[in-house]
Scaffold this active site. Structure first.
Site, mmCIF file in Angstrom:
data_model
loop_
_atom_site.group_PDB
_atom_site.id
_atom_site.type_symbol
_atom_site.label_atom_id
_atom_site.label_comp_id
_atom_site.label_asym_id
_atom_site.label_seq_id
_atom_site.Cartn_x
_atom_site.Cartn_y
_atom_site.Cartn_z
ATOM 1 N N TRP A 185 0.863 -1.183 0.000
ATOM 2 C CA TRP A 185 0.000 0.000 0.000
ATOM 3 C C TRP A 185 0.901 1.235 0.000
ATOM 4 O O TRP A 185 1.877 1.289 0.739
ATOM 5 C CB TRP A 185 -0.918 0.042 1.241
ATOM 6 C CG TRP A 185 -1.648 1.352 1.311
ATOM 7 C CD1 TRP A 185 -2.715 1.709 0.549
ATOM 8 C CD2 TRP A 185 -1.308 2.501 2.109
ATOM 9 N NE1 TRP A 185 -3.077 3.006 0.841
ATOM 10 C CE2 TRP A 185 -2.241 3.517 1.779
ATOM 11 C CE3 TRP A 185 -0.324 2.761 3.055
ATOM 12 C CZ2 TRP A 185 -2.220 4.779 2.376
ATOM 13 C CZ3 TRP A 185 -0.291 4.019 3.656
ATOM 14 C CH2 TRP A 185 -1.232 5.008 3.313
ATOM 15 N N GLU A 226 -2.910 -2.917 -2.466
ATOM 16 C CA GLU A 226 -4.079 -2.441 -1.708
ATOM 17 C C GLU A 226 -4.500 -1.049 -2.185
ATOM 18 O O GLU A 226 -3.695 -0.123 -2.205
ATOM 19 C CB GLU A 226 -3.721 -2.390 -0.218
ATOM 20 C CG GLU A 226 -4.842 -1.871 0.671
ATOM 21 C CD GLU A 226 -4.475 -1.849 2.155
ATOM 22 O OE1 GLU A 226 -3.303 -2.143 2.498
ATOM 23 O OE2 GLU A 226 -5.352 -1.518 2.970
ATOM 24 N N LYS A 228 -6.901 2.532 -2.156
ATOM 25 C CA LYS A 228 -7.490 3.434 -1.153
ATOM 26 C C LYS A 228 -8.119 4.629 -1.838
ATOM 27 O O LYS A 228 -7.644 5.087 -2.869
ATOM 28 C CB LYS A 228 -6.416 3.896 -0.167
ATOM 29 C CG LYS A 228 -6.993 4.561 1.073
ATOM 30 C CD LYS A 228 -5.939 4.743 2.155
ATOM 31 C CE LYS A 228 -6.525 5.438 3.363
ATOM 32 N NZ LYS A 228 -5.588 5.516 4.476
ATOM 33 N N ASP A 259 -9.525 -3.261 1.639
ATOM 34 C CA ASP A 259 -9.614 -2.783 3.020
ATOM 35 C C ASP A 259 -11.000 -2.184 3.179
ATOM 36 O O ASP A 259 -11.403 -1.301 2.405
ATOM 37 C CB ASP A 259 -8.519 -1.737 3.255
ATOM 38 C CG ASP A 259 -8.452 -1.261 4.693
ATOM 39 O OD1 ASP A 259 -9.507 -0.887 5.237
ATOM 40 O OD2 ASP A 259 -7.345 -1.228 5.261
ATOM 41 N N HIS A 262 -11.601 1.622 3.001
ATOM 42 C CA HIS A 262 -10.990 2.366 1.898
ATOM 43 C C HIS A 262 -11.931 2.707 0.747
ATOM 44 O O HIS A 262 -11.496 2.904 -0.381
ATOM 45 C CB HIS A 262 -9.798 1.588 1.339
ATOM 46 C CG HIS A 262 -8.612 1.616 2.248
ATOM 47 N ND1 HIS A 262 -7.375 1.193 1.879
ATOM 48 C CD2 HIS A 262 -8.478 2.048 3.520
ATOM 49 C CE1 HIS A 262 -6.528 1.336 2.881
ATOM 50 N NE2 HIS A 262 -7.184 1.848 3.892
ATOM 51 N N HIS A 286 -8.502 -6.614 4.537
ATOM 52 C CA HIS A 286 -8.101 -5.831 5.705
ATOM 53 C C HIS A 286 -9.399 -5.394 6.357
ATOM 54 O O HIS A 286 -10.041 -4.450 5.890
ATOM 55 C CB HIS A 286 -7.287 -4.603 5.277
ATOM 56 C CG HIS A 286 -5.827 -4.864 5.186
ATOM 57 N ND1 HIS A 286 -4.897 -3.867 5.006
ATOM 58 C CD2 HIS A 286 -5.111 -6.021 5.280
ATOM 59 C CE1 HIS A 286 -3.687 -4.396 4.979
ATOM 60 N NE2 HIS A 286 -3.787 -5.700 5.122
ATOM 61 N N ASP A 294 -12.425 8.443 8.897
ATOM 62 C CA ASP A 294 -11.384 7.552 9.412
ATOM 63 C C ASP A 294 -11.624 6.123 8.948
ATOM 64 O O ASP A 294 -12.738 5.616 9.002
ATOM 65 C CB ASP A 294 -11.353 7.583 10.940
ATOM 66 C CG ASP A 294 -10.245 6.693 11.455
ATOM 67 O OD1 ASP A 294 -9.072 7.038 11.238
ATOM 68 O OD2 ASP A 294 -10.533 5.626 12.017
ATOM 69 N N ASP A 296 -9.907 3.443 10.134
ATOM 70 C CA ASP A 296 -9.192 2.492 10.984
ATOM 71 C C ASP A 296 -9.734 2.293 12.392
ATOM 72 O O ASP A 296 -8.960 2.091 13.316
ATOM 73 C CB ASP A 296 -7.715 2.900 11.032
ATOM 74 C CG ASP A 296 -7.059 2.679 9.689
ATOM 75 O OD1 ASP A 296 -7.028 1.530 9.254
ATOM 76 O OD2 ASP A 296 -6.619 3.658 9.066
ATOM 77 N N ASP A 326 -7.192 -4.964 10.143
ATOM 78 C CA ASP A 326 -6.338 -3.779 9.980
ATOM 79 C C ASP A 326 -7.027 -2.559 10.596
ATOM 80 O O ASP A 326 -7.978 -2.036 10.021
ATOM 81 C CB ASP A 326 -6.061 -3.511 8.494
ATOM 82 C CG ASP A 326 -5.226 -2.241 8.284
ATOM 83 O OD1 ASP A 326 -4.647 -1.747 9.265
ATOM 84 O OD2 ASP A 326 -5.162 -1.743 7.144
HETATM 85 C C1 RNT Z 1 -3.442 2.248 5.030
HETATM 86 C C2 RNT Z 1 -3.619 0.817 4.679
HETATM 87 C C3 RNT Z 1 -2.533 -0.057 5.195
HETATM 88 C C4 RNT Z 1 -2.202 0.325 6.595
HETATM 89 C C5 RNT Z 1 -1.059 -0.378 7.173
HETATM 90 C C6 RNT Z 1 -0.738 0.117 8.548
HETATM 91 O O1 RNT Z 1 -4.532 2.989 4.765
HETATM 92 O O2 RNT Z 1 -4.836 0.362 5.159
HETATM 93 O O3 RNT Z 1 -2.906 -1.377 5.096
HETATM 94 O O4 RNT Z 1 -3.315 0.168 7.416
HETATM 95 O O5 RNT Z 1 0.010 -0.236 6.322
HETATM 96 ZN ZN ZN Z 2 -5.263 -1.749 5.058
#
Ligand code: RNT
Ligand code: ZN
Length: 427
Positions: A185, A226, A228, A259, A262, A286, A294, A296, A326
């Site tokens: 990523w 990955e 985003k 993810d 994302h 993820h 956000d 995460d 993740d």
């Molecule tokens: C970042 C990505 C990636 C990170 C990690 C910590 O937006 O999701 O996977 O979460 O590298």
């Molecule tokens: Zn991720």
């Protein structure tokens, strides 16, 4: 010995054609990759007191107890592992979490030997390992770009790093005898309007072509890219969109990481799995919980998480879809947060395995759309918790509520004693 509650639950599921013993037996063999970076606030161990992550990634909060070195990190991970049932667990590392003893002069000095102690640790703890590169929190994220940079020096630096990471991940996979996922990523993009979208994506493709030139056996290494939508400070433009990453993964026959944080808030990863599976051999998940901007927050047992697992089950794709977590939240007990997310993922898989899919499909085939909807609706109040309790019990893992006490005990005994030498400026 099984509890009375489990026996009752078992007969209720048997009445709709589901064998709960078989479901929990299957569940324990479905691999789940638990991301480790929730425990160090994505700081890594390249240098002492590395500071907060930067370059599109941020960990917010100031809860005490962050693991300050690799020893604490491993002890915390062992605690997490004792909270998560299953026999095919993996730990997902980022390569800045190698065994550098806080003394890595340059990120590109990383080598296979920095992961030998991780391999020993993983074998001792009977878990697999995934190791992914870190293209952020570094001085060479120049004007927001790494692999897509127009400056050759910057681009070459990160290409070398990307190659090295694949070499290391291949080594880890070979030594472990379980294929290691190397997920790429990059934060590359722009905070505001730019006339250079095409230019950077063109460069990015060339950089990736160099990184993926060497072919390794899938038995040792699974490569993924990955996508985003946007990052913090990269709101206008992200080079690695889903279109870019999916097209790239297909063109190179590598894997794709989806993810769950994302995408646009109304997009669902549950609908993307069967969309990409006909074209890809490997999809990495993820699992995170996106909240507004956000991406995460700690993963919880949401409807979407359940549907994701149902989609994998319905497609019989547990071998092609690699399930992992993740997220990073520094505002609460980190071990609790990580265990909570991983337990939620296991619960969602269990719910999927307890779905009488054939029965629902039969209703559909008969054109009986009322029954199709009603069965899915009535499943929601089936005694899932008692099956989950039995699963925890036979895996010697604390049941719901009990595990919270275990986390807090560890906090009192271990985490509160971790004082930080230099106070890192925190949000
Ligand atoms: C970042 C990505 C990636 C990170 C990690 C910590 O937006 O999701 O996977 O979460 O590298
Ligand atoms: Zn991720």
């Amino acid at each position: 010995m099984s509890s009375d509650a489990y026996e009752i639950a078992k007969s209720k599921y048997a009445a709709i054609g589901i064998n709960t013993d078989e479901a929990i037996d299957k569940l324990k063999d479905i691999p789940i990759s638990i991301h480790s970076w929730q425990l160090d606030d994505v700081m890594g161990f390249e240098v002492e007191d590395a500071g907060l992550p930067s370059g599109g990634v941020i960990s917010i909060g100031n809860y005490p107890g962050r693991s300050r070195n690799i020893e604490e990190y491993r002890s915390d991970l062992e605690k997490v592992l004792s909270m998560v049932p299953g026999s095919k667990k993996k730990i997902s590392l980022q390569s800045h979490e190698g065994d550098y003893k806080g003394k890595l002069a340059d990120r590109n000095d990383m080598s296979k030997s920095h992961f030998d102690s991780w391999i020993d640790w993983a074998k001792e703890n009977k878990v697999g390992l995934d190791v992914s590169p870190v293209f952020y929190s570094h001085k060479y994220v120049k004007n927001g770009y790494t692999l897509a940079s127009g400056e050759n020096f910057i681009r070459d630096y990160w290409v070398e790093y990307g190659k090295k990471n694949r070499e290391v991940a291949n080594y880890v996979g070979e030594k472990m005898g379980i294929s290691c996922i190397s997920n790429l990523w990059i934060p590359d993009g722009s905070k505001d309007v730019t006339p250079s979208r095409w230019e950077h994506r063109h460069i990015l493709k060339q950089s990736l072509d160099e990184i993926y030139k060497i072919k390794y056996s899938r038995e040792n290494l699974i490569d993924t890219v990955e996508s985003k939508l946007f990052g913090i400070g990269f709101e206008f433009y992200n080079a690695g969109t889903i279109e870019f990453c999916l097209a790239y993964a297909m063109s190179q026959k590598i894997g794709l990481t989806l993810d769950t944080g994302h995408f646009h808030p109304t997009e669902a990863v549950s609908d993307k799995i069967s969309s990409v599976l006909p074209f890809l051999n490997d999809v990495v998940l993820h699992l995170s919980r996106g909240l507004h901007w956000d991406s995460d927050h700690v993963t919880t047992l949401t409807d979407e998480l359940i549907v994701i697992m149902q989609e994998i089950k319905r497609a019989d794709a547990f071998k092609k879809v690699h399930i992992g977590t993740d997220f990073f939240d520094a505002s609460m007990n980190r071990i609790g947060a990580l265990s909570l997310g991983a337990r939620a993922v296991c619960k969602a898989i269990l719910i999927a395995l307890l779905e009488p899919t054939k029965m629902i499909k039969k209703a559909e085939d008969n054109g009986d759309y009322f029954s199709r909807l009603a069965i899915i609706e009535d499943l929601k109040l089936m005694p899932l918790g008692d099956v989950w309790g039995q699963y925890c019990k036979i895996n010697s893992v604390p049941n719901d509520f009990e595990w919270i006490k275990e986390v807090l005990k560890y906090e009192k005994k271990v985490l509160v004693n971790r004082k930080l030498k230099n106070k890192i400026k925190r949000i």
